[in-house]
Design a protein around this motif. Structure first.
Motif, mmCIF file in Angstrom:
data_model
loop_
_atom_site.group_PDB
_atom_site.id
_atom_site.type_symbol
_atom_site.label_atom_id
_atom_site.label_comp_id
_atom_site.label_asym_id
_atom_site.label_seq_id
_atom_site.Cartn_x
_atom_site.Cartn_y
_atom_site.Cartn_z
ATOM 1 N N LYS A 70 -20.984 7.239 27.611
ATOM 2 C CA LYS A 70 -19.582 7.656 27.721
ATOM 3 C C LYS A 70 -18.591 6.545 27.358
ATOM 4 O O LYS A 70 -17.654 6.763 26.576
ATOM 5 C CB LYS A 70 -19.305 8.164 29.147
ATOM 6 C CG LYS A 70 -17.912 8.751 29.354
ATOM 7 C CD LYS A 70 -17.805 9.341 30.741
ATOM 8 C CE LYS A 70 -16.420 9.944 30.926
ATOM 9 N NZ LYS A 70 -15.324 8.992 30.765
ATOM 10 N N ARG A 82 -10.555 13.142 22.767
ATOM 11 C CA ARG A 82 -11.286 14.343 22.438
ATOM 12 C C ARG A 82 -10.430 15.572 22.732
ATOM 13 O O ARG A 82 -10.643 16.635 22.164
ATOM 14 C CB ARG A 82 -12.596 14.403 23.209
ATOM 15 C CG ARG A 82 -13.677 13.540 22.602
ATOM 16 C CD ARG A 82 -14.958 13.629 23.372
ATOM 17 N NE ARG A 82 -14.848 12.811 24.596
ATOM 18 C CZ ARG A 82 -15.560 13.043 25.681
ATOM 19 N NH1 ARG A 82 -16.370 14.036 25.724
ATOM 20 N NH2 ARG A 82 -15.412 12.267 26.737
ATOM 21 N N PRO A 94 -13.268 11.652 27.090
ATOM 22 C CA PRO A 94 -12.168 10.784 26.654
ATOM 23 C C PRO A 94 -10.946 11.612 26.260
ATOM 24 O O PRO A 94 -11.049 12.738 25.780
ATOM 25 C CB PRO A 94 -12.756 10.046 25.454
ATOM 26 C CG PRO A 94 -14.233 10.180 25.618
ATOM 27 C CD PRO A 94 -14.462 11.468 26.312
ATOM 28 N N ASP A 114 -15.873 6.780 24.287
ATOM 29 C CA ASP A 114 -14.418 6.609 24.499
ATOM 30 C C ASP A 114 -13.861 5.560 23.555
ATOM 31 O O ASP A 114 -12.775 5.742 22.960
ATOM 32 C CB ASP A 114 -14.158 6.203 25.953
ATOM 33 C CG ASP A 114 -14.430 7.357 26.918
ATOM 34 O OD1 ASP A 114 -14.472 8.515 26.462
ATOM 35 O OD2 ASP A 114 -14.614 7.085 28.132
ATOM 36 N N ASP A 115 -14.575 4.436 23.390
ATOM 37 C CA ASP A 115 -14.110 3.394 22.467
ATOM 38 C C ASP A 115 -14.058 3.922 21.045
ATOM 39 O O ASP A 115 -13.130 3.625 20.285
ATOM 40 C CB ASP A 115 -15.036 2.178 22.535
ATOM 41 C CG ASP A 115 -14.811 1.360 23.788
ATOM 42 O OD1 ASP A 115 -13.788 1.564 24.466
ATOM 43 O OD2 ASP A 115 -15.682 0.509 24.099
#
Length: 850
Positions: free
Chosen positions: A128, A5, A2, A132-133
């Motif tokens: 994943k 990150r 993401p 990401d959320d």
């Protein structure tokens, strides 16, 4: 990865490696190191994994240089009792605490500090989007989310409840993720099993022809099956509370409510009959309602559980039976009214006149008949007495009297000539006529007996001889009836278990655990049936014995050690053996079984506590036992003595009868002592018993004593033994029964052997003639039409002496009377393991040629 990150940063870099003690402390001169790793305190095995890893090439560097935010977050994870993960930095370096260990499975050894997508590569595609959320600030909680993971239980379907949340550094930049996780696999599977169980219970209830129902402690109905609605036509909810009473017959309602009120007040079970209106016909049918209370630990009733069953047909049958009884009572009253008239008529004749009803009760008799009855049997009968009950004091007369009167009471009119009378005078010979007794409407009420003295020609010995013959006949009938009834009862019980198990095994949806349980039940029941057959054959002295010469003292010492497990710790076993060997030729297995049967009876007689003495005497003579002549011997006499309750004198003559037992139902079959005496008789010996009530019992088992065996040491030719079981064999199967033959062929093929099936011995000889060297062994039934299995085996021994022959039978008189057949024997019912063992034994005894 993401985008968020990419913005994560780690404040502070490595400051070099520090020395840390194994116990988490710092060596002298290294206080700074101790302070730098203080965040690992209390971290358990997970902290030791962090200390033990080489971090020099890791993007985060050594732990001493990790930023404060990482240390604080990691300390929180390591000390949490919950299963937690910390993913840190751009690479999402993976940290976890001890509680998380079981979920890692084979990854545990290397996962600490590794990249998240490497640790959970098999779940990365699923994880994943959630990560990401979380980096985007959209943290969520997931309950019972399914995952396919390789855990400590191996690759498996699992379920988890977890949440992802961001960890910010001092500048508000995303530095990592907190992940709280909890495996809920057991609860999910448990809930699923509970739902399945509830559905199974619901289906069971709905298919039950009875109507299950429940009510609260106050008698308000709370649940019932749909069967109630189908029968009564009531709508769902209408029977609740007391609504069910609306479909009862008005005449039955008061009594039913009184019965329920009494049960609710006392806590006693409910059991009441009432009529219920059927929706389909509008008619009433009799029902029986029963219920039992369920109580809490304090004894208070929390619920009632009950069933309603249709007893209409039984009620009608009971009504018809009452009518029949009332009719019979009226007929008896009519007979009683005629007795006075009969007595007056009877006394006007010189004949002995008596009359019995169809239940062997005395309806009427003149004085001469009564006096002669008393003279013959020593019992004075009265009107209304059951003649067979009276004769129970003289059991030798029950069978002939029953047989003769049964013919007359069945309506047969006949005449017999018989001698009886006072044993102190010359017995007269009587002509006895039987005629049917009927009422005014022609219905049969019983039979008359007219007895007239026709001669005095029979002497006491002739009468005694006939009495003995009658007694012998009665005893034979009694023994056959008892044996037949016992066998039928026991085998029907065993067949019930097998049949029920097979019916369940036919169900395609049967759970594996239950399938295994039913298969074990069938196997155990077959073993029990085989044991029962063996006991019956032992009693009949027709079991196929496998005798060998053995030292009774050695065998007895071994059995006494084994009996401790049978008799229990409160019984002391004393074994008294002579110093010299004492050999017999007998079946050692049956010998041990006989001793165990005697020990079990002794244990029960002593109520599980006391002294059991086993004693061996060599060179004994066989005394006269139960009217049989003795023998000089020598015999080995094995005695089993207890100090128990003893055996009443009137039972001593019956204890060896099959199925005779004084134990409670379910405590014994009554075949133990039958096996003992059958084994002893078939082995050429006998059993003597001496007992005194309250002083104990001693059984003495006599077996013919023989010389010790002559040892013959066969020379070893130096050739290695051949392991025949390691190769497939070509077998000739000889079996005349088609079903057994198919099963046997399939069993041998499943064991890896090739088979040729001959349906009789003659066909088997034809197969051997066509291919003399084509078979490794022969597996043959014993009992077959034409040439039997033993004759076939002896023919093959002559023509093919190196060919092993294995015989099988459920029972064979030839094997029961001649144990020297010299062939391997497999008793039916046999198992695959037993057949394989017999084949290996037969092949092992054949010396290799060449």
């Amino acid at each position: 990865m993401p985008a968020s990150r990419g913005r994560a940063r780690i404040s502070g870099k490595g400051r070099g490696n520090r020395v840390v003690r194994k116990d988490g402390g710092t060596p002298k001169g290294h206080d700074a190191v101790s302070d730098a790793l203080a965040f690992l305190a209390g971290g358990g095995e997970a902290a030791r994994l962090i200390r033990g890893r080489d971090w020099s090439d890791h993007p985060l560097g050594p732990p001493e240089g990790w930023p404060v935010e990482l240390r604080t977050a990691l300390s929180l994870v390591l000390n949490s009792p919950e299963s937690m993960i910390l993913a840190w930095g751009p690479d999402l370096s993976f940290f976890f605490n001890d509680t998380y260990f079981p979920l890692l499975g084979p990854r545990l050894a290397w996962a600490m500090g590794e990249r998240f997508d490497v640790v959970w590569a098999d779940a990365w595609e699923q994880a994943k989007p959630i990560i990401d959320d979380a980096f985007a600030g959209r943290s969520r909680r997931f309950d019972d989310l399914p995952w396919k993971l390789d855990t400590d239980r191996g690759l498996a379907d699992t379920w988890f409840s977890f949440s992802y949340s961001r960890v910010l550094d001092r500048d508000g930049v995303v530095a990592g993720l907190f992940i709280f996780t909890n495996e809920t696999t057991k609860r999910v599977l448990g809930d699923r099993a509970l739902r399945e169980s509830e559905e199974h219970y619901r289906q069971t209830v709905e298919l039950n022809p009875q109507v299950p129902w429940t009510c609260d402690p106050h008698g308000n109905v709370t649940s019932y099956s749909n069967r109630w609605l189908e029968l009564t036509g009531q709508a769902p909810g209408e029977p609740d509370g007391s609504g069910w009473t609306r479909v009862l017959h008005p005449d039955d309602l008061p009594g039913t409510m009184d019965a329920f009120a009494a049960a609710l007040s006392s806590g006693e079970p409910v059991d009441v009959d009432y009529r219920l209106r059927m929706a389909a016909t509008g008619k009433y049918r009799w029902m029986r309602a029963r219920a039992q209370p369920r109580r809490d630990p304090d004894g208070a009733i929390v619920r009632w559980y009950g069933v309603v069953e249709d007893v209409h047909d039984r009620k009608l049958a009971e009504g018809r039976l009452r009518e029949m009884n009332e009719t019979l009572e009226r007929r008896v009253e009519e007979v009683l009214l005629q007795r006075k008239l009969w007595a007056e008529v009877f006394e006007t004749t010189d004949a002995l006149v008596g009359a019995l009803d169809t239940d062997f009760r005395l309806l009427a008799a003149n004085r001469a008949w009564v006096e002669e009855f008393e003279a013959v049997f020593g019992i004075r009968p009265r009107v209304g007495d059951d003649i067979l009950d009276l004769l129970s004091q003289r059991p030798e007369h029950v069978a002939p009297v029953r047989a003769t009167w049964a013919r007359a009471l069945a309506g047969e009119e006949f005449t017999v000539v018989e001698a009886f009378g006072d044993p102190d005078r010359k017995r007269p010979c009587y002509e006895i006529k039987f005629t049917t007794l009927r009422d005014a409407e022609g219905r049969r009420l019983g039979a008359f007996q007219y007895v007239q003295d026709v001669t005095e020609r029979l002497r006491d010995q002739e009468r005694l001889s006939r009495a003995e013959e009658a007694l012998h006949h009665a005893q034979k009938l009694d023994a056959v009836g008892q044996l037949t009834g016992g066998v039928a009862h026991d085998f029907n019980n065993l067949l019930t278990i097998i049949r029920s198990s097979v019916e369940f095994l036919r169900r395609p949806d049967l759970a594996e655990e239950r399938r295994r349980r039913y298969l074990e039940a069938v196997s155990d029941t077959v073993e029990r049936a085989s044991k029962l057959t063996s006991q019956l054959l032992a009693f009949a002295r027709r079991q196929a014995l496998q005798p060998e010469v053995f030292d009774v003292g050695v065998r007895l010492r071994g059995v006494s050690d084994m009996l401790n497990a049978v008799t229990g710790a409160r019984i002391r076993i004393v074994t008294e053996l002579p110093e010299v060997p004492c050999h017999v030729r007998s079946d050692p297995s049956q010998f041990e079984t006989a001793l165990v049967n005697l020990a079990v009876n002794a244990r029960d007689a002593m109520d599980g506590a006391g002294t059991l003495t086993l004693r061996l005497e060599c060179g004994a003579a066989l005394p006269g036992i139960r009217g049989h002549a003795g023998a000089r011997g020598p015999f080995a006499a094995v005695s089993v003595a207890d100090g128990g309750a003893g055996i009443a004198p009137d039972l001593l003559e019956r204890i060896f009868e099959p199925f005779f037992t004084t134990k409670e139902v379910g405590k014994g079959t009554g075949l133990g002592l039958s096996q003992v005496i059958g084994f002893a008789k078939q082995s050429g010996g006998d059993v003597k018993v001496a007992s005194e009530v309250g002083r104990g019992t001693t059984f003495v088992l006599y077996l013919p004593q023989v010389e010790p065996p002559v040892r013959t040491d066969e020379a070893d030719d130096g050739r290695p033994a051949i392991r025949h079981e390691e190769r497939s064999l070509r077998l000739l199967v000889v079996e005349d029964n088609l079903d057994v033959g198919r099963f046997c062929v399939q069993l041998l093929q499943d064991l890896g052997h090739a088979t040729v099936w001959a349906h009789n011995a003659e066909a088997a000889l034809d197969e051997m003639e066509r291919d003399p060297a084509g078979f490794d062994a022969v597996f043959s039934d014993v009992v077959m039409p034409g040439m039997g299995g033993v004759a076939l085996a002896r023919r093959l021994r002559g023509s093919h002496p190196e060919l092993p022959v294995v015989l099988t039978t459920g029972y064979s008189d030839a094997l029961a009377t001649d144990d020297a057949h010299g062939f391997e024997l497999v008793r039916k019912p046999y198992s695959a393991e037993r057949v394989a063992q017999a084949l290996r034994g037969a092949l092992a005894r054949r010396r290799p040629s060449g």
